[in-house]
Design a protein around this motif. Structure first.
Motif, mmCIF file in Angstrom:
data_model
loop_
_atom_site.group_PDB
_atom_site.id
_atom_site.type_symbol
_atom_site.label_atom_id
_atom_site.label_comp_id
_atom_site.label_asym_id
_atom_site.label_seq_id
_atom_site.Cartn_x
_atom_site.Cartn_y
_atom_site.Cartn_z
ATOM 1 N N TYR A 113 0.840 -1.207 0.000
ATOM 2 C CA TYR A 113 0.000 0.000 0.000
ATOM 3 C C TYR A 113 0.873 1.254 0.000
ATOM 4 C CZ TYR A 113 -3.652 3.251 1.562
ATOM 5 O OH TYR A 113 -4.528 4.298 1.644
ATOM 6 N N GLN A 114 1.880 1.258 0.885
ATOM 7 C CA GLN A 114 2.759 2.439 0.994
ATOM 8 C C GLN A 114 3.592 2.618 -0.277
ATOM 9 O OE1 GLN A 114 2.317 4.413 3.441
ATOM 10 N NE2 GLN A 114 1.260 3.070 4.903
ATOM 11 N N ILE A 115 4.181 1.513 -0.762
ATOM 12 C CA ILE A 115 5.038 1.631 -1.949
ATOM 13 C C ILE A 115 4.242 2.141 -3.135
ATOM 14 C CG2 ILE A 115 6.398 0.325 -3.658
ATOM 15 C CD1 ILE A 115 7.498 -1.395 -1.439
ATOM 16 N N LEU A 116 3.059 1.600 -3.342
ATOM 17 C CA LEU A 116 2.272 1.998 -4.514
ATOM 18 C C LEU A 116 1.779 3.440 -4.405
ATOM 19 C CD1 LEU A 116 0.369 -1.310 -5.400
ATOM 20 C CD2 LEU A 116 2.540 -0.437 -6.280
ATOM 21 N N ARG A 117 1.790 4.005 -3.192
ATOM 22 C CA ARG A 117 1.435 5.415 -3.029
ATOM 23 C C ARG A 117 2.650 6.312 -2.865
ATOM 24 N NH1 ARG A 117 -2.034 2.259 -2.048
ATOM 25 N NH2 ARG A 117 -4.227 2.561 -2.559
ATOM 26 N N SER A 118 3.832 5.767 -3.158
ATOM 27 C CA SER A 118 5.085 6.519 -3.060
ATOM 28 C C SER A 118 5.380 7.009 -1.649
ATOM 29 C CB SER A 118 5.096 7.706 -4.028
ATOM 30 O OG SER A 118 4.866 7.267 -5.338
ATOM 31 N N HIS A 119 4.959 6.238 -0.657
ATOM 32 C CA HIS A 119 5.338 6.546 0.723
ATOM 33 C C HIS A 119 6.414 5.566 1.163
ATOM 34 C CE1 HIS A 119 0.962 8.078 1.361
ATOM 35 N NE2 HIS A 119 1.718 8.971 0.758
ATOM 36 N N LEU A 120 7.277 6.012 2.067
ATOM 37 C CA LEU A 120 8.271 5.088 2.608
ATOM 38 C C LEU A 120 7.594 4.226 3.670
ATOM 39 C CD1 LEU A 120 11.383 7.428 3.134
ATOM 40 C CD2 LEU A 120 10.873 5.936 1.186
ATOM 41 N N PRO A 121 7.645 2.908 3.528
ATOM 42 C CA PRO A 121 7.025 2.071 4.560
ATOM 43 C C PRO A 121 7.851 2.081 5.846
ATOM 44 C CG PRO A 121 8.000 0.700 2.841
ATOM 45 C CD PRO A 121 8.202 2.125 2.420
ATOM 46 N N ARG A 122 7.163 2.250 6.962
ATOM 47 C CA ARG A 122 7.828 2.331 8.274
ATOM 48 C C ARG A 122 7.376 1.201 9.177
ATOM 49 N NH1 ARG A 122 12.117 5.796 8.601
ATOM 50 N NH2 ARG A 122 11.809 7.431 7.049
ATOM 51 N N CYS A 123 8.260 0.803 10.065
ATOM 52 C CA CYS A 123 7.992 -0.292 10.995
ATOM 53 C C CYS A 123 6.914 0.101 12.003
ATOM 54 C CB CYS A 123 9.283 -0.626 11.722
ATOM 55 S SG CYS A 123 9.117 -1.905 12.972
ATOM 56 N N SER A 124 5.960 -0.802 12.234
ATOM 57 C CA SER A 124 4.884 -0.499 13.183
ATOM 58 C C SER A 124 5.426 -0.507 14.610
ATOM 59 C CB SER A 124 3.753 -1.518 13.045
ATOM 60 O OG SER A 124 4.250 -2.811 13.300
ATOM 61 N N ALA A 125 6.541 -1.189 14.838
ATOM 62 C CA ALA A 125 7.090 -1.263 16.197
ATOM 63 C C ALA A 125 8.022 -0.088 16.505
ATOM 64 C CB ALA A 125 7.842 -2.576 16.385
ATOM 65 N N CYS A 126 8.977 0.197 15.589
ATOM 66 C CA CYS A 126 10.016 1.180 15.946
ATOM 67 C C CYS A 126 10.122 2.346 14.961
ATOM 68 C CB CYS A 126 11.374 0.480 16.052
ATOM 69 S SG CYS A 126 12.110 0.094 14.455
ATOM 70 N N LYS A 127 9.254 2.346 13.960
ATOM 71 C CA LYS A 127 9.265 3.422 12.943
ATOM 72 C C LYS A 127 10.498 3.400 12.045
ATOM 73 C CE LYS A 127 5.377 5.254 14.383
ATOM 74 N NZ LYS A 127 4.552 4.052 14.166
ATOM 75 N N GLY A 128 11.307 2.353 12.182
ATOM 76 C CA GLY A 128 12.453 2.210 11.284
ATOM 77 C C GLY A 128 11.983 1.992 9.850
ATOM 78 N N LEU A 129 12.918 2.163 8.943
ATOM 79 C CA LEU A 129 12.603 1.987 7.532
ATOM 80 C C LEU A 129 12.452 0.498 7.218
ATOM 81 C CD1 LEU A 129 12.353 3.679 4.932
ATOM 82 C CD2 LEU A 129 14.823 3.330 4.604
ATOM 83 N N ILE A 130 11.414 0.183 6.458
ATOM 84 C CA ILE A 130 11.206 -1.210 6.053
ATOM 85 C C ILE A 130 11.798 -1.420 4.667
ATOM 86 C CG2 ILE A 130 9.409 -2.812 5.269
ATOM 87 C CD1 ILE A 130 7.781 -1.746 7.677
ATOM 88 N N LYS A 131 12.379 -2.583 4.479
ATOM 89 C CA LYS A 131 12.943 -2.922 3.171
ATOM 90 C C LYS A 131 12.457 -4.310 2.765
ATOM 91 C CE LYS A 131 17.437 -4.467 1.697
ATOM 92 N NZ LYS A 131 16.955 -5.815 1.925
ATOM 93 N N PRO A 132 11.977 -4.444 1.530
ATOM 94 C CA PRO A 132 11.641 -5.790 1.049
ATOM 95 C C PRO A 132 12.867 -6.700 1.217
ATOM 96 C CG PRO A 132 10.854 -4.155 -0.506
ATOM 97 C CD PRO A 132 11.705 -3.416 0.497
ATOM 98 N N ASP A 133 12.629 -7.961 1.483
ATOM 99 C CA ASP A 133 13.743 -8.881 1.755
ATOM 100 C C ASP A 133 14.420 -9.333 0.468
ATOM 101 O OD1 ASP A 133 13.276 -8.682 4.461
ATOM 102 O OD2 ASP A 133 11.864 -10.357 4.463
ATOM 103 N N ILE A 134 14.868 -8.362 -0.317
ATOM 104 C CA ILE A 134 15.682 -8.695 -1.472
ATOM 105 C C ILE A 134 17.122 -8.355 -1.108
ATOM 106 C CG2 ILE A 134 13.786 -8.327 -3.077
ATOM 107 C CD1 ILE A 134 14.863 -5.779 -3.910
ATOM 108 N N THR A 135 18.042 -9.137 -1.616
ATOM 109 C CA THR A 135 19.439 -9.009 -1.218
ATOM 110 C C THR A 135 20.089 -7.852 -1.953
ATOM 111 O OG1 THR A 135 19.475 -11.398 -0.965
ATOM 112 C CG2 THR A 135 21.601 -10.268 -0.940
ATOM 113 N N PHE A 136 20.522 -6.851 -1.200
ATOM 114 C CA PHE A 136 21.218 -5.718 -1.782
ATOM 115 C C PHE A 136 22.711 -6.008 -1.815
ATOM 116 C CE2 PHE A 136 18.373 -1.720 -1.450
ATOM 117 C CZ PHE A 136 17.250 -2.448 -1.761
ATOM 118 N N PHE A 137 23.421 -5.276 -2.657
ATOM 119 C CA PHE A 137 24.883 -5.365 -2.621
ATOM 120 C C PHE A 137 25.320 -4.934 -1.225
ATOM 121 C CE2 PHE A 137 24.018 -4.745 -7.198
ATOM 122 C CZ PHE A 137 24.607 -5.902 -7.666
ATOM 123 N N GLY A 138 26.202 -5.722 -0.621
ATOM 124 C CA GLY A 138 26.626 -5.425 0.744
ATOM 125 C C GLY A 138 25.859 -6.218 1.784
#
Ligand code: OAD
Length: 282
Positions: free
Chosen positions: A153-178
């Motif tokens: 919902y957030q991604i499709l509305r161009s919002h940054l998805p945030r954690c419901s527990a700590c407000k940290g940034l959420i990232k899809p579990d795809i493997t980034f470089f590093g």
């Protein structure tokens, strides 16, 4: 390199004349381009040639974990464009599923994050998503798994998805470089010892550790590359295909061109063409 390769015909015969039941398929972005998802490294059409609007320091930064922590917006803009749901599996995906229905597929190691393997109905147990996928997401601060409905919902509305527990940034579990590859990738590496055929489809074999796996199959196991261009030769000379007579036996075959046409040809040689068409058209 002078290519003295086995052929797709000899691979088909090998499948027919032997009790082949542990095929490993290694796949990459090339198997999804026919569905409308760009690959990464093709000139002009590849993603890395089309990221100008994001003003990145270099193309791969869009999947770099350090860059993401500083500036997540480009990744999210791209994620919105590529979000699974609008794309459908290709004939190549169904060919992989057909291998499974023939009880021949040991595992599909895919680098793709588009989840088209799942969508085409391949058992999850048969899939190793070596670079993760969009199927789950988690908080970059506290690791809590995120609610995917909300992330989407957030991604499709161009919002940054945030954690419901700590407000940290959420990232899809795809493997980034590093980042480390998923645990399941390492857990399933032993599959390669059992492979009686390796089919590599739609990948430039430029990203490690994935690319090096082509050398993890037993030394007499035939290997077939189906790809638009020769991959894994120039870039990884020590781990690449050499396509030469090896150990007195030609084991490497190359089928250059479009992968959907390639799997159709192989299916045809195996007498599976109608079955493949039926699966695909359903
Ligand atoms: P690449 O874009 O590097 O390579 C795709 C390969 O598929 C190229 O060799 C193309 O020529 C070929 N290709 C494209 N369309 C094809 C078609 N219709 N038929 C046959 N071949 C075709 O993509 P990958 O090798 O998958 O990582 O890239 C590996 C990783 O690099 C990706 O998983 C991604 C990227 O950075 C992450 O996102 C973490």
């Amino acid at each position: 390199a002078k290519l003295e390769n086995a052929t797709v015909e000899s691979i088909a015969k090998y499948i027919q004349n032997n009790d082949v039941k542990n095929v490993i398929v290694m796949s990459g972005a090339g198997i999804s381009t026919a569905s409308g998802i760009p690959d990464f490294r093709s000139k002009k059409t590849g993603l890395y040639d089309n990221l100008q609007k994001f003003d990145l320091p270099y193309a791969e930064a869009i999947f770099d974990i350090d860059y993401f922590q500083e500036r997540p917006e480009p990744f999210y803009a791209l994620a919105k464009e590529l979000y699974p749901g609008k794309y459908y599996p290709t004939k190549t995906h169904y060919f992989i599923r057909l291998l499974h229905e023939k009880n021949m597929l040991l595992r599909n190691f895919t680098q793709n994050i588009d989840t088209l393997e799942r969508i085409c109905g391949l058992d999850e147990d048969k899939i190793v998503e070596a670079h993760g996928s969009f199927a789950t997401a988690s908080c970059t601060e506290c690791d809590q798994e995120a609610d995917m409905e909300n992330v989407k919902y957030q991604i499709l509305r161009s919002h940054l998805p945030r954690c419901s527990a700590c407000k940290g940034l959420i990232k899809p579990d795809i493997t980034f470089f590093g980042e480390n590859l998923p645990k399941r990738f390492f857990k399933r590496l032993s599959d390669f010892d059992e492979a009686d055929l390796l089919i590599v489809i739609g990948t430039s074999l430029q990203v490690q550790p994935f690319a090096a796996l082509i050398d993890n199959v037993p030394e007499y196991t035939p290997r077939l590359l189906i790809n638009m261009d020769i991959a894994g030769v120039h870039h990884t000379p020590h781990h690449g295909f050499d396509f030469k007579w090896k150990y007195g036996k030609k084991r490497d075959a190359l089928l250059l061109g479009d992968c959907d046409e390639g799997v159709e040809k192989l299916a045809d040689l195996l007498g599976w063409k109608d079955e493949l068409d039926r699966l695909y058209e359903k």
